[in-house]
Design a protein around this motif. Structure first.
Motif, mmCIF file in Angstrom:
data_model
loop_
_atom_site.group_PDB
_atom_site.id
_atom_site.type_symbol
_atom_site.label_atom_id
_atom_site.label_comp_id
_atom_site.label_asym_id
_atom_site.label_seq_id
_atom_site.Cartn_x
_atom_site.Cartn_y
_atom_site.Cartn_z
ATOM 1 N N LEU A 16 31.563 47.334 -41.700
ATOM 2 C CA LEU A 16 32.801 47.668 -41.004
ATOM 3 C C LEU A 16 32.740 47.238 -39.548
ATOM 4 O O LEU A 16 31.703 47.336 -38.908
ATOM 5 C CB LEU A 16 33.053 49.189 -41.048
ATOM 6 N N ASN A 17 33.846 46.776 -39.057
ATOM 7 C CA ASN A 17 34.032 46.593 -37.623
ATOM 8 C C ASN A 17 35.522 46.444 -37.376
ATOM 9 O O ASN A 17 36.189 45.661 -38.060
ATOM 10 C CB ASN A 17 33.289 45.370 -37.081
ATOM 11 N N GLN A 18 36.038 47.199 -36.432
ATOM 12 C CA GLN A 18 37.456 47.123 -36.109
ATOM 13 C C GLN A 18 37.822 45.746 -35.585
ATOM 14 O O GLN A 18 38.941 45.284 -35.748
ATOM 15 C CB GLN A 18 37.793 48.213 -35.088
ATOM 16 N N LYS A 19 36.839 45.069 -34.993
ATOM 17 C CA LYS A 19 37.049 43.719 -34.470
ATOM 18 C C LYS A 19 36.860 42.701 -35.594
ATOM 19 O O LYS A 19 35.870 42.744 -36.322
ATOM 20 C CB LYS A 19 36.061 43.455 -33.335
ATOM 21 N N GLY A 20 37.803 41.784 -35.765
ATOM 22 C CA GLY A 20 37.670 40.759 -36.788
ATOM 23 C C GLY A 20 36.738 39.636 -36.352
ATOM 24 O O GLY A 20 36.377 39.517 -35.178
ATOM 25 N N GLY A 21 36.336 38.816 -37.300
ATOM 26 C CA GLY A 21 35.539 37.639 -36.990
ATOM 27 C C GLY A 21 34.077 37.880 -36.704
ATOM 28 O O GLY A 21 33.403 37.030 -36.120
ATOM 29 N N THR A 22 33.553 39.029 -37.129
ATOM 30 C CA THR A 22 32.150 39.345 -36.847
ATOM 31 C C THR A 22 31.213 38.960 -37.996
ATOM 32 O O THR A 22 30.010 39.128 -37.877
ATOM 33 C CB THR A 22 31.978 40.852 -36.548
ATOM 34 N N GLY A 23 31.777 38.469 -39.102
ATOM 35 C CA GLY A 23 30.937 38.049 -40.222
ATOM 36 C C GLY A 23 30.706 39.125 -41.262
ATOM 37 O O GLY A 23 29.733 39.044 -42.018
ATOM 38 N N LYS A 24 31.591 40.110 -41.342
ATOM 39 C CA LYS A 24 31.435 41.188 -42.320
ATOM 40 C C LYS A 24 31.345 40.658 -43.752
ATOM 41 O O LYS A 24 30.456 41.040 -44.519
ATOM 42 C CB LYS A 24 32.618 42.160 -42.263
ATOM 43 N N THR A 25 32.310 39.819 -44.104
ATOM 44 C CA THR A 25 32.378 39.364 -45.491
ATOM 45 C C THR A 25 31.150 38.543 -45.864
ATOM 46 O O THR A 25 30.588 38.709 -46.954
ATOM 47 C CB THR A 25 33.657 38.535 -45.716
ATOM 48 N N THR A 26 30.720 37.673 -44.980
ATOM 49 C CA THR A 26 29.528 36.861 -45.249
ATOM 50 C C THR A 26 28.311 37.750 -45.495
ATOM 51 O O THR A 26 27.560 37.535 -46.459
ATOM 52 C CB THR A 26 29.256 35.910 -44.070
ATOM 53 N N LEU A 27 28.115 38.742 -44.655
ATOM 54 C CA LEU A 27 26.958 39.633 -44.822
ATOM 55 C C LEU A 27 27.100 40.483 -46.081
ATOM 56 O O LEU A 27 26.121 40.704 -46.801
ATOM 57 C CB LEU A 27 26.787 40.523 -43.596
ATOM 58 N N ALA A 28 28.316 40.973 -46.354
ATOM 59 C CA ALA A 28 28.520 41.794 -47.543
ATOM 60 C C ALA A 28 28.193 41.011 -48.810
ATOM 61 O O ALA A 28 27.475 41.492 -49.695
ATOM 62 C CB ALA A 28 29.963 42.298 -47.587
ATOM 63 N N LEU A 29 28.707 39.792 -48.906
ATOM 64 C CA LEU A 29 28.443 38.970 -50.089
ATOM 65 C C LEU A 29 26.967 38.635 -50.223
ATOM 66 O O LEU A 29 26.411 38.662 -51.331
ATOM 67 C CB LEU A 29 29.274 37.689 -50.015
ATOM 68 N N HIS A 30 26.329 38.326 -49.111
ATOM 69 C CA HIS A 30 24.919 37.936 -49.182
ATOM 70 C C HIS A 30 24.001 39.118 -49.485
ATOM 71 O O HIS A 30 22.997 38.958 -50.199
ATOM 72 C CB HIS A 30 24.504 37.213 -47.902
ATOM 73 N N LEU A 31 24.331 40.308 -48.970
ATOM 74 C CA LEU A 31 23.543 41.490 -49.349
ATOM 75 C C LEU A 31 23.699 41.769 -50.846
ATOM 76 O O LEU A 31 22.713 42.025 -51.549
ATOM 77 C CB LEU A 31 23.986 42.705 -48.545
ATOM 78 N N PRO A 62 15.798 29.242 -43.802
ATOM 79 C CA PRO A 62 15.939 30.282 -42.775
ATOM 80 C C PRO A 62 17.014 31.310 -43.087
ATOM 81 O O PRO A 62 16.799 32.518 -42.907
ATOM 82 C CB PRO A 62 16.288 29.475 -41.512
ATOM 83 N N ALA A 63 18.188 30.876 -43.558
ATOM 84 C CA ALA A 63 19.267 31.823 -43.864
ATOM 85 C C ALA A 63 18.856 32.743 -45.008
ATOM 86 O O ALA A 63 19.084 33.966 -44.951
ATOM 87 C CB ALA A 63 20.542 31.060 -44.226
ATOM 88 N N ASP A 64 18.239 32.184 -46.024
ATOM 89 C CA ASP A 64 17.771 32.981 -47.169
ATOM 90 C C ASP A 64 16.744 34.013 -46.710
ATOM 91 O O ASP A 64 16.807 35.187 -47.107
ATOM 92 C CB ASP A 64 17.171 32.038 -48.208
ATOM 93 N N ARG A 65 15.820 33.612 -45.856
ATOM 94 C CA ARG A 65 14.785 34.538 -45.393
ATOM 95 C C ARG A 65 15.381 35.672 -44.559
ATOM 96 O O ARG A 65 14.951 36.831 -44.654
ATOM 97 C CB ARG A 65 13.723 33.786 -44.579
ATOM 98 N N GLU A 66 16.384 35.353 -43.748
ATOM 99 C CA GLU A 66 17.004 36.387 -42.919
ATOM 100 C C GLU A 66 17.739 37.422 -43.777
ATOM 101 O O GLU A 66 17.634 38.632 -43.530
ATOM 102 C CB GLU A 66 17.974 35.746 -41.920
ATOM 103 N N ILE A 67 18.470 36.958 -44.769
ATOM 104 C CA ILE A 67 19.182 37.894 -45.648
ATOM 105 C C ILE A 67 18.195 38.757 -46.427
ATOM 106 O O ILE A 67 18.404 39.968 -46.594
ATOM 107 C CB ILE A 67 20.117 37.126 -46.608
ATOM 108 N N ALA A 68 17.114 38.161 -46.903
ATOM 109 C CA ALA A 68 16.101 38.934 -47.621
ATOM 110 C C ALA A 68 15.517 40.021 -46.723
ATOM 111 O O ALA A 68 15.315 41.164 -47.154
ATOM 112 C CB ALA A 68 14.999 38.008 -48.136
ATOM 113 N N ALA A 69 15.251 39.683 -45.460
ATOM 114 C CA ALA A 69 14.703 40.660 -44.520
ATOM 115 C C ALA A 69 15.721 41.765 -44.233
ATOM 116 O O ALA A 69 15.364 42.944 -44.132
ATOM 117 C CB ALA A 69 14.296 39.963 -43.222
#
Length: 212
Positions: free
Chosen positions: A6-21, A195-202
């Motif tokens: 969640l974030n009241q401010k748009g464009g913070t990457g919520k959807t990208t993080l949600a899908l990757h988690l 790198p992106a895969d490792r960050e999401i895993a962490a």
């Protein structure tokens, strides 16, 4: 566990993080449902793009952009080990419902001056939810973070002693995430162990440690 991004401010990457988690947990064999509670439906669009390209379905994506989410999410959690909520920007009623549904709230923020990321309304809504659910856990997630920049260090330092605190893993500013979203894919499907895969895993490990 029900995790809301969640974030009241748009464009913070919520959807990208949600899908990757969600994808990371599904990849590990967990039953996962992602709830798209954003009226823009970006997670649903991603899922449809994935279907058009014939990619294997890793987890279910449901559209539930309504104020009854806190009644419906616990039912979903009975059939899934993880429920990930991709929340709405600037819709207070939906955000309240997501806050009441969640076990853990992740608030993605980008490296920026204090007034750029500190949403008074978001934190006010979090405090309101905690008056009903004192056990509600929350963390900031530093997202789209360019390595070794002064502003990233300053933002991290500003959040270090904040309530809610900053989660340990930082997610980089990577073109791969944008490519994955456009193609209906996840980072590990394009560059496994990169790198992106490792960050999401962490990040997934950090989040699992906060499970109630």
């Amino acid at each position: 566990m029900i995790v809301a991004l969640l974030n009241q401010k748009g464009g913070t990457g919520k959807t990208t993080l949600a899908l990757h988690l969600a994808g990371q947990w599904a990849r590990q064999g967990a039953r996962v449902t992602l709830v798209d509670a954003d009226p823009q439906g970006s997670a649903l669009d991603w899922s449809q793009q994935r279907g058009h390209e014939g990619a294997v379905r890793l987890f279910g994506v449901l559209g539930l952009a309504r104020n009854t989410l806190h009644h419906e999410a616990p039912e979903l959690a009975r059939d899934a080990e993880h429920v990930v909520i991709d929340g709405p920007p600037r819709v207070a009623g939906l955000m309240r419902s997501a806050l009441l549904a969640a076990d853990l709230v992740l608030i993605p923020v980008q490296p920026s001056p204090l007034d750029g990321w500190a949403s008074a309304e978001m934190l006010s809504l979090l405090a309101e939810a905690r008056s009903f659910r004192p056990q509600l856990a929350a963390r900031f997630v530093l997202n789209r973070c360019a390595a070794r920049t002064v502003i990233a260090r300053e933002t991290g330092a500003a959040l270090a002693d904040h309530d809610p605190p900053l989660i340990g893993t930082r997610i980089g500013q990577r073109v791969l995430f944008a490519e994955a979203m456009q193609r209906g894919r996840l980072a590990f499907e394009i560059d496994e162990h990169g790198p992106a895969d490792r960050e999401i895993a962490a990040l997934a490990v950090d989040v699992a440690r906060l499970a109630p």
